[in-house]
Design a protein around this motif. Structure first.
Motif, short mmCIF file in Angstrom:
data_model
loop_
_atom_site.label_atom_id
_atom_site.label_comp_id
_atom_site.label_asym_id
_atom_site.label_seq_id
_atom_site.Cartn_x
_atom_site.Cartn_y
_atom_site.Cartn_z
N ARG A 1 -0.34 4.82 -0.99
CA ARG A 1 -1.31 5.56 -0.17
C ARG A 1 -0.60 6.61 0.69
NH1 ARG A 1 -5.32 0.76 2.04
NH2 ARG A 1 -5.57 -0.28 0.02
N LYS A 2 -1.37 7.57 1.19
CA LYS A 2 -0.86 8.59 2.09
C LYS A 2 -0.58 7.99 3.47
CE LYS A 2 -3.22 12.38 -0.21
NZ LYS A 2 -4.20 13.45 -0.11
N HIS A 3 0.20 8.71 4.26
CA HIS A 3 0.60 8.24 5.59
C HIS A 3 -0.60 7.75 6.41
CE1 HIS A 3 3.25 8.35 9.23
NE2 HIS A 3 2.07 8.44 9.80
N MET A 4 -1.59 8.61 6.59
CA MET A 4 -2.71 8.22 7.46
C MET A 4 -3.57 7.13 6.83
SD MET A 4 -2.12 9.61 10.27
CE MET A 4 -3.61 9.06 11.09
N GLU A 5 -3.58 7.01 5.52
CA GLU A 5 -4.29 5.90 4.88
C GLU A 5 -3.57 4.58 5.16
OE1 GLU A 5 -4.24 7.33 0.84
OE2 GLU A 5 -6.21 8.29 1.05
N GLN A 6 -2.25 4.62 5.20
CA GLN A 6 -1.48 3.43 5.55
C GLN A 6 -1.72 3.05 7.01
OE1 GLN A 6 2.36 4.98 4.30
NE2 GLN A 6 2.41 3.50 2.62
N GLU B 1 -7.32 -1.13 10.54
CA GLU B 1 -8.57 -1.76 10.12
C GLU B 1 -8.38 -3.21 9.70
OE1 GLU B 1 -9.93 0.95 7.11
OE2 GLU B 1 -10.23 2.56 8.58
N ASN C 1 1.33 3.76 13.44
CA ASN C 1 2.01 4.99 13.07
C ASN C 1 3.52 4.81 13.09
OD1 ASN C 1 1.66 7.82 12.35
ND2 ASN C 1 2.58 8.26 14.33
N VAL D 1 0.84 -1.21 0.00
CA VAL D 1 0.00 0.00 0.00
C VAL D 1 0.87 1.26 0.00
CG1 VAL D 1 -2.01 -1.12 1.06
CG2 VAL D 1 -0.26 -0.08 2.53
N ALA E 1 -4.40 3.71 8.75
CA ALA E 1 -5.76 3.16 8.80
C ALA E 1 -5.80 1.73 8.28
CB ALA E 1 -6.71 4.05 8.01
N TYR E 2 -5.04 1.45 7.24
CA TYR E 2 -4.98 0.09 6.69
C TYR E 2 -4.52 -0.91 7.76
CZ TYR E 2 -2.95 -3.86 4.15
OH TYR E 2 -2.61 -5.12 3.74
#
Length: 70
Positions: A37-42, A48, A58, A34, A44-45
């Protein structure tokens, strides 16, 4: 010679490996998948998909982005 204290994101690695039962190399491979993807999307991945806590996710993302580009 005194042991050098690990700081920053890597200081989380022992507890991440213990809690989630996978080596850091496993999490780096997950983040490779991934990387677009952006930092916060990673973050979240990881949270989740694997139920990882925010601090651990983080730390992994920060280390991955620093050492693998991103």
């Amino acid at each position: 010679m005194p042991e050098e204290k690990v700081t920053g994101p890597a200081s989380y690695f022992p507890s991440i490996e213990k809690k989630y039962g996978q080596p850091i190399s496993h999490w780096m491979a997950e983040l490779d998948a991934v990387a677009d993807r952006k930092h916060m999307e990673q973050v979240a991945y990881l949270k989740e998909t694997f139920g990882m806590g925010h601090g651990h996710a983080n730390a992994l993302v920060g280390w991955h982005r620093q050492h693998h580009g991103g």
